[in-house]
Design an enzyme around this catalytic site. Structure first.
Site, PDB file in Angstrom:
ATOM      1  CG  MET A   1      -1.899  -1.018   1.377  1.00 18.80           C
ATOM      2  SD  MET A   1      -2.857  -1.058   2.538  1.00 18.80           S
ATOM      3  CE  MET A   1      -3.833   0.213   2.186  1.00 18.80           C
TER       4      MET A   1
ATOM      5  NE  ARG B   1       7.083   2.049  -0.242  1.00 15.03           N
ATOM      6  CZ  ARG B   1       7.912   2.047  -1.403  1.00 15.03           C
ATOM      7  NH1 ARG B   1       9.104   1.667  -1.155  1.00 15.03           N
ATOM      8  NH2 ARG B   1       7.441   2.771  -2.513  1.00 15.03           N
ATOM      9  N   GLY B   2       5.335   4.438   4.827  1.00 15.82           N
ATOM     10  CA  GLY B   2       5.279   5.192   5.614  1.00 15.82           C
ATOM     11  C   GLY B   2       6.665   5.943   6.402  1.00 15.82           C
ATOM     12  N   GLY B   3       6.548   6.640   7.593  1.00 17.65           N
ATOM     13  CA  GLY B   3       7.634   7.454   7.884  1.00 17.65           C
ATOM     14  C   GLY B   3       8.763   6.442   8.208  1.00 17.65           C
ATOM     15  CG  PHE B   4      10.275   5.196  11.484  1.00 17.48           C
ATOM     16  CD1 PHE B   4      11.678   5.202  11.852  1.00 17.48           C
ATOM     17  CD2 PHE B   4       9.466   6.246  11.797  1.00 17.48           C
ATOM     18  CE1 PHE B   4      12.283   6.223  12.548  1.00 17.48           C
ATOM     19  CE2 PHE B   4       9.875   7.198  12.506  1.00 17.48           C
ATOM     20  CZ  PHE B   4      11.424   7.291  12.895  1.00 17.48           C
ATOM     21  N   GLY B   5       8.581   2.586   7.778  1.00 22.92           N
ATOM     22  CA  GLY B   5       8.568   1.239   7.101  1.00 22.92           C
ATOM     23  C   GLY B   5       7.653   1.254   6.043  1.00 22.92           C
TER      24      GLY B   5
ATOM     25  CG  ASP C   1       4.677  13.300  10.026  1.00 28.41           C
ATOM     26  OD1 ASP C   1       4.875  14.282   9.592  1.00 28.41           O
ATOM     27  OD2 ASP C   1       4.989  12.258   9.372  1.00 28.41           O
TER      28      ASP C   1
END
Length: 1108
Positions: A591, A593-597, A929
């Protein structure tokens, strides 16, 4: 007197002598009759009848008659050979007898024709036992497209309408009855086999006795002479009926029978003849051929036309028809009784007898030709609307005769090659119209039959509809049998007694199928080569430049060698590592990429629900891991209607390069779900962040619209700093729009895009861009609207209003920290800007290898550090609630005017966000964020705050300031990252901050909800002005209350910003009533489904977001 009496003794002596001579002559004649040659008789089936038995017949002057019989038994042939050795005198002394042609018809009657009297009917007898064939199997409602056609000798055939072929069923009537009384769940088989013997006078046809299982009945008559010869008829009738086990109603039935004939001379009854002389009719391998001695004297041939129901006599030498007899019923069997012998007449001998000596050299060839015609004939006829089959001896030999064909032993199967009879019907005469001569009687028979051809059309085949067609010959071609052989698997009793009846499989010639074989082999070679190349020989990856970065979270882009591309799935499978994620979940798609993964959509294999699985790579240091785990534990305890629910979390430590190889395999297998979208190198804009005064606190953003020329660019400069330190300058970033030719000057080739697709990177959008074609997502996106990109059709509308890529690379790679500090970085930036025209390249966002795009940052990585062995990677998996792909950013991008955004709906959305933030603050946490791309909608349109990668405790200790790889000059909180456009001033400047940073972000989100933008440039300019409290006049005039609230929330001083509780209780929300407002604050966890089935459609409940 004495003289007169003297001759008297002499007369008496003479009288005695005469009487003695008469007695001697009578005794000699009697002895001759007893010494006459005899042979036993056995019974045959139908057309394949039994061998002969010799008996004395009264001498009658008659012409020589013979029958060509290709199907006579070998025993009789041996007898003829022995008789051929007799002397000519013995042959001349043999008595000659009358010749009778015995005919058995399907109606059960027996008739005798006098062969010497032009075929005159001698007698006709109805034994009163009914017709030989009776069945309901031909009706279409019984078996549909397939039907069972019985043969007169007890064999069964299956007719397939679709394939137009007839196959022998691997069992007979007897085996069907003996195998089981139950044919299916709803059918019970009943029936049996009956044998009846009839004794007839040979030449008068009078019935003398009948014997059956019920006993014997005799007819005593004085007219019957003691020495009259007897014809012994044995009728075998087999009947099967299928009935319903509950109702007893009959579903189908069939009954077949045949006669067998034997000739009994004089008064000899021969007790026990059944055991000694009768043979099974199934023995079809015997045959009889008339000896050469007898063939020299014969001149007449008896033939039977099955299709015309005629018996004919031909002259052998001239081929002239001597006589014929027409029956009104189909003929089942025929025999010739001559000289005390019973000779069966072949019903399938279609040999033409002619005087032309050149056609066949001798009479022996005629016999062989007749035998060949007999071998390959099967006749399909119809009697009283019922189809039946008559097969020749040679074809019948190929049918299985095991009585236990349906039974099984030890679970083993036997393969029986069954003959397949193709539907190539041959009419019995060249002309379909009957011959005029002699056809009147045949027409009369047809007209008198109540089962006319209108009734025949009700049969399953509907082929016998022509008035003069009573059936068809079906030749059994050997070449077709060699080409194909139908095999039916049946189970047998393992008995050596039956092993001799199994025929070996005929050889199959493959030359007829050489084209198909060659094509199949070629297709297999091509398919195998393609699969091997795709699985075991993937294309070598393009290597990424050392100075290049792409929103990277983990240090994945180490040196990529060609050897890595040779790793196959087998290496991963045999590595011995088992992933809990792959064990418990079935991946569906990535789906984003987020801030860390990386965030995956996966289906749980147990509850069958879809979840969002977020994969985070933990830092290498133990202190950093403890901090991340502490934050995850805190988030897992959050339960609020406005927060994305966390369900489960676990750690995985895969072997080295295992996760990278799995990601590459995912890319190849799920290529349709992992497309990349990027600006064209010709249209890509350039974003220049200009170097400003490091002590300046004013934010400057300069936007230059792209020009239509080939080399066009626009720049966005964001410069910020602190008065207390010159080392806090914001990281500059430069994009240059160049052609593909400029890229050739780059020192390193672009890295493979697919390798970066699964990287855990920090991108501003955490979800897949739903409006882009093919569900593409950005590797290094900006706040540019995906809706705008899809609307304008070019990538020139993409605006990079922040340096999220810079921060993403900084926070994940600690080695970058040395290059981000103080004037050293400013000097590097100056050198970079002077050489930008030479070394700049475009971001690698396109899947096309000929037009690469690189994100050029002149950050040199230390080769020594890169070659150092890395510690094992630890991944944290978090199972979360699955939301829709459309986030608040997409929702606003699709509504670019105030008319499209209803004021009440916008306030409702913001209120749900504020309540979620208030809940976080009440738990001592802050988000840090908040932005539209982190606001999601559930399947039932409930607003959810997600992407808590930057959430941290508000009372965090200072010594933990660098545990998550913070930016160089920022000294507080995890990573000091976040989207710059929505960051508070204290975050950007690197000062200490509190939970009030979320209030600042909420103010910008509320303004953007109420004030839509038509272009992304307008959005960047306006939001930048609003950050400096410069509001558009339209917003101030139309929303005065909202203007005051936003102004308070965007205050430069954190202490002056309101709390989240004050925002919720603002008068703006008290004057409006929202649908479900009271329910919202009391909403429980059950109102928003934690796990959802795999459905991408919104629910049918009330939606506060019209037009979603």
């Amino acid at each position: 007197m004495e003289r007169a009496t003297q001759p008297r003794p002499r007369a008496l002596l003479l009288l005695f002598l005469l009487l003695g001579c008469a007695a001697g002559i009578s005794a000699v004649a009697r002895a001759r009759s007893l010494l006459a040659p005899t042979s036993d008789t056995a019974f045959g089936l139908g057309a394949a009848a039994a061998p002969t038995s010799a008996a004395r017949v009264p001498a009658v002057a008659t012409a020589e008659v013979t029958v060509e019989d290709a199907e006579a038994l070998p025993a009789a042939s041996g007898e003829q050979e022995s008789r051929a050795t007799e002397s000519d005198d013995d042959v001349e002394l043999r008595p000659r007898g009358r010749s009778l042609v015995i005919i058995s018809t399907l109606d059960g009657r027996i008739a005798a024709l006098d062969a010497e009297n032009h075929g005159k009917k001698q007698w006709d007898l109805d034994v009163g036992s009914g017709s030989l064939v009776s069945s309901s199997l031909s009706k279409p409602e019984v078996f549909g497209n397939k039907m069972i056609i019985p043969s007169l000798d007890g064999d069964l055939f299956q007719w397939d309408r679709d394939r137009e072929s007839m196959e022998a069923v691997p069992f007979t009537v007897e085996s069907l009855l003996e195998s089981s009384y139950k044919f299916g769940d709803d059918v019970v088989l009943v029936g049996g086999k009956s044998l009846t013997t009839y004794g007839l006078s040979a030449y008068s046809g009078k019935l003398r006795y009948i014997c059956s299982a019920l006993g014997c009945r005799r007819w005593d008559s004085d007219e019957m002479e003691e020495e009259e010869d007897i014809l012994l008829l044995q009728r075998t009738q087999k009947t099967v009926r299928a009935v319903g086990p509950r109702s007893g109603s009959e579903k189908w039935n069939f009954s077949v029978g045949h006669f067998e004939l034997r000739y009994i001379p004089d008064m000899e009854t021969r007790a026990g003849f059944i055991e000694s002389t009768f043979k099974l009719g199934g023995n079809k391998e015997d045959s009889k051929i008339i000896s050469d001695v007898e063939e020299q004297d014969v001149d007449t041939v008896i033939k039977v036309s099955v299709a015309d129901w005629k018996v004919m006599a031909f002259s052998k030498k001239g081929g002239r028809l001597e006589w014929e007899y027409q029956f009104c019923t189909p003929i089942a069997s025929a025999w010739l009784v001559r000289d005390g012998k019973v000779i069966p007449i072949s019903l399938f001998d279609d040999t033409s007898y002619t005087a032309n000596e050149e056609v066949l050299e001798d009479e022996e060839d005629i016999v062989e030709a007749a035998r060949g015609a007999t071998e390959n004939s099967v006749y399909l006829g119809m009697y009283r609307g019922q189809l039946y089959l008559q097969s020749s001896v040679r074809v019948s030999e190929k049918f299985p005769t095991r009585p236990k064909a349906l039974e099984s032993v030890n679970g083993e199967s036997a393969i029986i090659p069954l003959p397949t009879i193709k539907w190539k019907p041959l009419i019995h005469s060249p002309s379909r119209t009957p011959v005029l001569v002699g056809s009147d009687e045949f027409d009369k028979c047809l007209s008198n039959d109540k089962y006319s051809h209108e009734e025949y059309s009700n049969g399953a085949l509907s082929i016998l509809q022509y008035p003069y067609d009573n059936g068809y010959y079906l030749p059994y071609y050997k070449r077709e049998r060699n080409k194909r052989s139908t095999q039916i698997t049946v189970r047998f009793l393992d008995s050596p007694h039956y092993s001799k009846n199994i025929r070996k499989k005929d050889p199959i010639l493959l030359l007829h199928w050489w084209k198909e074989i060659f094509g199949t082999i070629l297709l297999c070679i091509v398919a195998t080569t393609f699969i091997v190349r795709r699985l075991f020989h993937p294309q070598p990856h393009r290597q990424r430049k050392e100075s290049e970065t792409q929103c990277q979270t983990e240090s994945k882009y180490d040196s990529v060698s060609a050897d890595n591309s040779d790793n196959s799935w087998n290496d991963i499978k045999h590595s011995g590592y088992v992933s809990r994620y792959l064990t418990d979940f079935e991946p569906i798609q990535c789906m984003g990429r987020g801030g860390f993964g990386v965030v995956f959509e996966a289906k749980n294999k147990v509850d069958d629900c879809n979840y969002a699985i977020k994969r985070i790579r933990l830092p290498n240091r133990e202190l950093a891991r403890e901090k991340v785990m502490r934050e995850v534990k805190a988030l897992a305890k959050l339960e609020h209607p406005g927060i994305v629910r966390y369900f489960n979390a676990w750690l995985e430590t895969p072997p080295e390069k295992w996760q990278e190889e799995m990601d590459e395999i995912w890319l190849k297998d799920e290529s349709t779900d992992w497309p990349l979208s990027s600006p064209s190198p010709m249209d890509a804009p350039s974003v220049k962040i200009r170097q400003m005064d490091p002590f300046s606190t004013k934010e400057q953003i300069e936007v230059i619209a792209p020009s239509p020329e080939r080399s066009r660019s626009f720049s966005v400069g964001i410069s910020c700093g602190r008065t207390s330190s010159s080392e806090s300058q914001f990281s500059p970033l430069e994009f240059s729009g160049t052609d593909c030719g400029d890229n050739s000057d780059s020192e390193d080739a672009a890295h493979n895009l697919q390798d970066s697709c699964l990287t855990d990177c920090d991108m501003e959008d955490g979800t897949v861009d739903g409006d882009d074609e093919g569900h593409s997502f950005e590797l290094c996106p900006s706040e540019a609207s995906p809706y705008t990109r899809s609307r304008e059709g070019t990538s020139s509308s993409i605006v990079f209003e922040d340096s999220g890529c810079d921060n993403a690379s900084s926070k994940e790679d600690p080695r970058m920290n040395r290059l981000h500090n103080g004037h050293h970085y400013v000097n590097k930036l100056t050198e970079f800007k002077h050489s930008s025209s030479r070394s700049s390249s475009e971001a690698t966002l396109s899947t096309s290898p000929t037009r690469p795009t690189t994100l050029s940052l002149d950050f040199t990585r230390n080769t020594v550090d890169r070659l150092q062995p890395s510690s094992p990677k630890v991944y944290l998996y978090i199972q979360m609630q699955l939301c829709r792909k459309e986030n608040l950013k997409d929702w606003m991008n699709r509504r670019c005017s105030m008319e499209d955004r209803e004021h009440r709906v916008c306030l409702h959305i913001f209120l749900q966000i504020a309540e979620a933030v208030q809940f976080l603050h009440s738990k001592g946490l802050m988000h840090r964020d908040l932005k539209p791309s982190n606001i999601f909608f559930t399947m039932d349109d409930v607003v959810k705050v997600g992407d808590f990668g930057l959430v941290t405790a508000m009372d965090q200790d200072e010594e933990e300031q660098t545990v998550l790889t913070p930016m160089p000059a920022y000294a507080t909180h995890t990573g000091q990252v976040g989207t710059k456009l929505y960051m508070s001033p204290e975050q950007i400047h690197g000062n200490n901050y509190s939970h009030k940073v979320d209030i600042f972000s909420l103010g910008l989100i509320l303004f953007e909800l109420l004030y839509p933008f038509s272009t992304q440039m307008e959005r960047v300019r306006t939001l930048t002005d609003v950050r400096n409290l410069k509001f558009p006049p339209l917003f101030t005039q139309k929303y005065p209350q909202e203007h005051m609230m936003v102004q308070d929330m965007l205050s430069p001083s954190p202490m002056e910003r309101p709390e989240a509780t004050d925002i919720i209780e603002n008068a703006v929300f008290e004057n409006l009533e929202f649908p479900g407002k009271t329910v919202l604050r009391q909403r429980s966890r059950s109102l928003s489904s934690s796990g959802t089935k795999h459905s991408r459609q919104p629910s049918s409940t009330f939606s506060p977001l019209p037009g979603n």
